[in-house]
Design an enzyme around this catalytic site. Sequence first.
Site, PDB file in Angstrom:
ATOM      1  N   ASP A  69       0.842  -1.187   0.000  1.00 42.40           N
ATOM      2  CA  ASP A  69       0.000   0.000   0.000  1.00 42.40           C
ATOM      3  C   ASP A  69       0.881   1.243   0.000  1.00 42.40           C
ATOM      4  OD1 ASP A  69       0.895  -0.320   2.589  1.00 42.40           O
ATOM      5  OD2 ASP A  69      -1.020   0.149   3.526  1.00 42.40           O
ATOM      6  N   TYR A  71       2.951   4.720   0.778  1.00 42.93           N
ATOM      7  CA  TYR A  71       3.648   5.216   1.954  1.00 42.93           C
ATOM      8  C   TYR A  71       2.657   6.006   2.818  1.00 42.93           C
ATOM      9  CZ  TYR A  71       7.949   4.242  -0.702  1.00 42.93           C
ATOM     10  OH  TYR A  71       8.962   3.643  -1.410  1.00 42.93           O
ATOM     11  N   PHE A  81       6.345   2.791  -4.608  1.00 41.57           N
ATOM     12  CA  PHE A  81       7.736   2.972  -4.191  1.00 41.57           C
ATOM     13  C   PHE A  81       8.321   4.338  -4.530  1.00 41.57           C
ATOM     14  CE2 PHE A  81       7.287  -1.691  -4.711  1.00 41.57           C
ATOM     15  CZ  PHE A  81       7.558  -2.079  -3.412  1.00 41.57           C
ATOM     16  N   HIS A 191       9.826  -8.327   0.309  1.00 35.04           N
ATOM     17  CA  HIS A 191       9.631  -6.887   0.179  1.00 35.04           C
ATOM     18  C   HIS A 191      10.957  -6.184   0.474  1.00 35.04           C
ATOM     19  CE1 HIS A 191       8.071  -2.844   1.000  1.00 35.04           C
ATOM     20  NE2 HIS A 191       7.007  -3.214   0.297  1.00 35.04           N
TER      21      HIS A 191
END
Length: 227
Positions: A69, A71, A81, A191
Amino acid sequence: MSDTYEHIVGPGWSEHLNTEFQSAYMNKLRDKIDICYTFSTVFPEQKNIFRAYRKTDFDKVKVLILGQDPYHDGAATGLAFDVGDNTKINPSLRNIKQELYSSVGAEISGGNLEPWADQGVFLLNTILTVDKGSPKSHDGYGWEKFIAATLSALSFRKAELPLVVMLWGKASQVYEKFFTMPHHLVLKAPHPDAEAYAGGKAGYFGCDHFKKANDWLSKHDATTIDW
Protein backbone atom coordinates in the site's frame (compact mmCIF):
# COMPACT_ATOMS: atom_id res chain seq x y z
CA MET A 1 -22.09 9.56 -14.42
CA SER A 2 -19.86 9.23 -17.45
CA ASP A 3 -19.65 5.83 -19.13
CA THR A 4 -15.95 6.23 -19.72
CA TYR A 5 -13.16 6.71 -17.23
CA GLU A 6 -10.34 7.74 -19.56
CA HIS A 7 -9.73 10.87 -17.51
CA ILE A 8 -9.07 8.70 -14.46
CA VAL A 9 -7.05 5.75 -15.78
CA GLY A 10 -6.20 6.59 -19.41
CA PRO A 11 -7.81 5.28 -22.61
CA GLY A 12 -6.32 1.78 -22.66
CA TRP A 13 -7.10 0.94 -19.05
CA SER A 14 -10.52 2.55 -19.33
CA GLU A 15 -11.52 0.04 -22.00
CA HIS A 16 -10.88 -2.81 -19.56
CA LEU A 17 -11.95 -1.21 -16.28
CA ASN A 18 -15.09 0.80 -17.12
CA THR A 19 -17.28 -2.06 -15.89
CA GLU A 20 -15.39 -2.14 -12.59
CA PHE A 21 -15.92 1.57 -12.04
CA GLN A 22 -19.66 1.10 -12.54
CA SER A 23 -19.91 -1.90 -10.21
CA ALA A 24 -21.68 -1.94 -6.85
CA TYR A 25 -18.49 -2.68 -4.91
CA MET A 26 -16.70 0.24 -6.55
CA ASN A 27 -19.55 2.62 -5.71
CA LYS A 28 -19.27 1.55 -2.06
CA LEU A 29 -15.50 1.92 -2.16
CA ARG A 30 -15.76 5.36 -3.73
CA ASP A 31 -18.18 6.55 -1.02
CA LYS A 32 -15.95 5.17 1.73
CA ILE A 33 -12.81 6.75 0.29
CA ASP A 34 -14.54 10.12 -0.16
CA ILE A 35 -15.47 10.09 3.53
CA CYS A 36 -11.90 9.23 4.49
CA TYR A 37 -10.47 12.12 2.46
CA THR A 38 -13.07 14.48 3.91
CA PHE A 39 -12.58 13.68 7.58
CA SER A 40 -9.01 12.40 7.86
CA THR A 41 -5.62 12.59 6.16
CA VAL A 42 -5.22 10.02 3.40
CA PHE A 43 -2.36 9.35 0.99
CA PRO A 44 -1.69 9.80 -1.85
CA GLU A 45 -3.51 12.99 -2.82
CA GLN A 46 -6.94 12.05 -4.12
CA LYS A 47 -6.07 13.20 -7.63
CA ASN A 48 -3.17 10.72 -7.67
CA ILE A 49 -4.99 7.54 -6.59
CA PHE A 50 -4.96 6.19 -10.17
CA ARG A 51 -1.82 7.98 -11.33
CA ALA A 52 0.02 4.72 -12.08
CA TYR A 53 -2.61 3.86 -14.69
CA ARG A 54 -2.41 7.23 -16.39
CA LYS A 55 1.39 7.17 -16.47
CA THR A 56 1.67 3.67 -17.96
CA ASP A 57 -1.26 2.84 -20.21
CA PHE A 58 -2.46 -0.71 -20.82
CA ASP A 59 -0.58 -1.64 -24.00
CA LYS A 60 2.58 0.16 -22.84
CA VAL A 61 3.20 -2.03 -19.80
CA LYS A 62 6.40 -4.07 -20.07
CA VAL A 63 7.20 -4.55 -16.39
CA LEU A 64 4.80 -4.70 -13.48
CA ILE A 65 6.24 -3.94 -10.05
CA LEU A 66 3.58 -4.78 -7.50
CA GLY A 67 3.92 -3.32 -4.03
CA GLN A 68 1.66 -3.28 -0.96
CA ASP A 69 0.00 0.00 0.00
CA PRO A 70 1.13 3.63 -0.37
CA TYR A 71 3.65 5.22 1.95
CA HIS A 72 1.70 6.40 5.02
CA ASP A 73 4.14 9.19 5.93
CA GLY A 74 3.09 11.64 3.22
CA ALA A 75 5.63 10.62 0.58
CA ALA A 76 3.17 8.65 -1.59
CA THR A 77 2.78 9.91 -5.15
CA GLY A 78 0.43 7.35 -6.68
CA LEU A 79 3.33 5.33 -8.11
CA ALA A 80 4.43 2.37 -6.00
CA PHE A 81 7.74 2.97 -4.19
CA ASP A 82 8.14 6.44 -5.75
CA VAL A 83 8.60 9.55 -3.61
CA GLY A 84 8.99 12.05 -6.45
CA ASP A 85 10.92 15.15 -5.46
CA ASN A 86 10.71 14.33 -1.76
CA THR A 87 14.23 14.40 -0.36
CA LYS A 88 13.42 11.76 2.26
CA ILE A 89 14.37 8.31 0.97
CA ASN A 90 12.68 5.65 3.09
CA PRO A 91 14.14 2.16 3.69
CA SER A 92 12.17 0.45 0.91
CA LEU A 93 13.33 2.84 -1.78
CA ARG A 94 16.86 2.99 -0.40
CA ASN A 95 17.10 -0.80 -0.67
CA ILE A 96 15.62 -0.75 -4.18
CA LYS A 97 18.30 1.72 -5.21
CA GLN A 98 20.99 -0.50 -3.71
CA GLU A 99 19.72 -3.59 -5.51
CA LEU A 100 19.34 -1.62 -8.74
CA TYR A 101 23.00 -0.64 -8.66
CA SER A 102 24.05 -4.18 -7.76
CA SER A 103 21.96 -5.71 -10.54
CA VAL A 104 22.57 -3.41 -13.51
CA GLY A 105 24.91 -0.71 -12.26
CA ALA A 106 22.22 1.95 -12.60
CA GLU A 107 21.51 4.86 -10.30
CA ILE A 108 18.43 7.05 -10.04
CA SER A 109 18.41 10.64 -8.91
CA GLY A 110 16.68 11.08 -5.57
CA GLY A 111 13.48 9.12 -5.28
CA ASN A 112 11.83 9.86 -8.61
CA LEU A 113 10.73 6.67 -10.40
CA GLU A 114 8.58 8.49 -12.96
CA PRO A 115 11.10 7.81 -15.78
CA TRP A 116 10.51 4.10 -15.21
CA ALA A 117 6.75 4.58 -15.56
CA ASP A 118 7.28 6.54 -18.78
CA GLN A 119 9.15 3.54 -20.25
CA GLY A 120 6.49 0.97 -19.40
CA VAL A 121 7.11 0.06 -15.77
CA PHE A 122 3.70 -0.15 -14.11
CA LEU A 123 4.28 0.86 -10.49
CA LEU A 124 1.16 -0.49 -8.81
CA ASN A 125 0.21 -1.18 -5.21
CA THR A 126 -2.24 -3.87 -4.11
CA ILE A 127 -4.09 -1.21 -2.07
CA LEU A 128 -4.28 2.29 -3.53
CA THR A 129 -4.97 4.45 -0.46
CA VAL A 130 -3.89 4.59 3.18
CA ASP A 131 -4.57 6.67 6.29
CA LYS A 132 -1.76 8.84 7.58
CA GLY A 133 0.48 6.91 9.95
CA SER A 134 -1.54 3.71 9.65
CA PRO A 135 -0.14 1.12 7.20
CA LYS A 136 -2.66 -1.25 5.60
CA SER A 137 -5.51 0.77 7.10
CA HIS A 138 -7.53 0.47 3.87
CA ASP A 139 -7.04 -3.27 3.60
CA GLY A 140 -10.44 -4.86 2.98
CA TYR A 141 -12.04 -1.70 1.60
CA GLY A 142 -12.49 -3.24 -1.85
CA TRP A 143 -9.27 -2.34 -3.61
CA GLU A 144 -8.43 -6.05 -3.84
CA LYS A 145 -11.23 -6.63 -6.37
CA PHE A 146 -10.14 -3.69 -8.47
CA ILE A 147 -6.51 -4.81 -8.49
CA ALA A 148 -7.59 -8.35 -9.40
CA ALA A 149 -9.52 -6.95 -12.38
CA THR A 150 -6.47 -4.91 -13.38
CA LEU A 151 -4.15 -7.90 -13.29
CA SER A 152 -6.65 -10.15 -15.02
CA ALA A 153 -6.81 -7.70 -17.92
CA LEU A 154 -3.01 -7.59 -18.10
CA SER A 155 -2.74 -11.37 -18.04
CA PHE A 156 -4.94 -11.75 -21.12
CA ARG A 157 -3.09 -9.30 -23.34
CA LYS A 158 -1.89 -10.60 -26.68
CA ALA A 159 1.22 -12.77 -26.64
CA GLU A 160 3.19 -10.23 -28.68
CA LEU A 161 3.39 -8.08 -25.57
CA PRO A 162 5.85 -9.74 -23.17
CA LEU A 163 5.40 -8.94 -19.51
CA VAL A 164 7.77 -9.15 -16.56
CA VAL A 165 6.03 -9.30 -13.19
CA MET A 166 8.01 -8.41 -10.06
CA LEU A 167 6.21 -9.52 -6.90
CA TRP A 168 7.92 -8.05 -3.85
CA GLY A 169 6.52 -9.29 -0.55
CA LYS A 170 3.75 -11.68 0.43
CA ALA A 171 0.96 -9.17 -0.16
CA SER A 172 1.83 -9.02 -3.86
CA GLN A 173 2.72 -12.68 -4.28
CA VAL A 174 -0.87 -13.82 -3.74
CA TYR A 175 -1.50 -12.40 -7.23
CA GLU A 176 0.99 -14.74 -8.91
CA LYS A 177 -1.90 -16.93 -10.10
CA PHE A 178 -2.81 -14.34 -12.72
CA PHE A 179 0.42 -14.74 -14.67
CA THR A 180 0.82 -18.20 -16.16
CA MET A 181 1.22 -17.53 -19.89
CA PRO A 182 4.48 -18.32 -21.72
CA HIS A 183 5.11 -14.63 -22.42
CA HIS A 184 4.95 -13.82 -18.68
CA LEU A 185 8.04 -13.87 -16.49
CA VAL A 186 7.22 -13.89 -12.79
CA LEU A 187 9.99 -12.80 -10.41
CA LYS A 188 9.45 -13.08 -6.65
CA ALA A 189 11.43 -11.65 -3.75
CA PRO A 190 10.85 -10.45 -0.20
CA HIS A 191 9.63 -6.89 0.18
CA PRO A 192 12.56 -4.42 -0.06
CA ASP A 193 11.72 -3.11 3.40
CA ALA A 194 12.38 -6.57 4.85
CA GLU A 195 16.11 -6.01 4.50
CA ALA A 196 15.92 -3.28 7.13
CA TYR A 197 14.84 -5.88 9.68
CA ALA A 198 17.04 -8.76 8.55
CA GLY A 199 20.45 -7.19 8.44
CA GLY A 200 20.49 -7.31 4.66
CA LYS A 201 19.86 -11.04 4.57
CA ALA A 202 16.11 -11.20 3.84
CA GLY A 203 16.62 -12.20 0.22
CA TYR A 204 15.70 -9.05 -1.67
CA PHE A 205 19.33 -8.10 -2.07
CA GLY A 206 20.76 -10.27 -4.82
CA CYS A 207 17.41 -11.07 -6.46
CA ASP A 208 18.78 -9.48 -9.67
CA HIS A 209 15.28 -8.66 -10.93
CA PHE A 210 16.30 -5.62 -12.94
CA LYS A 211 18.78 -7.54 -15.06
CA LYS A 212 16.46 -10.53 -15.41
CA ALA A 213 13.68 -8.23 -16.60
CA ASN A 214 15.80 -6.70 -19.35
CA ASP A 215 17.12 -10.10 -20.38
CA TRP A 216 13.54 -11.33 -20.78
CA LEU A 217 12.42 -8.28 -22.74
CA SER A 218 15.45 -8.55 -25.02
CA LYS A 219 14.76 -12.24 -25.59
CA HIS A 220 11.24 -11.34 -26.73
CA ASP A 221 12.43 -8.53 -29.03
CA ALA A 222 11.06 -5.77 -26.81
CA THR A 223 12.84 -2.55 -25.92
CA THR A 224 14.59 -2.91 -22.58
CA ILE A 225 14.17 -0.53 -19.64
CA ASP A 226 16.78 2.15 -19.04
CA TRP A 227 16.83 1.66 -15.30
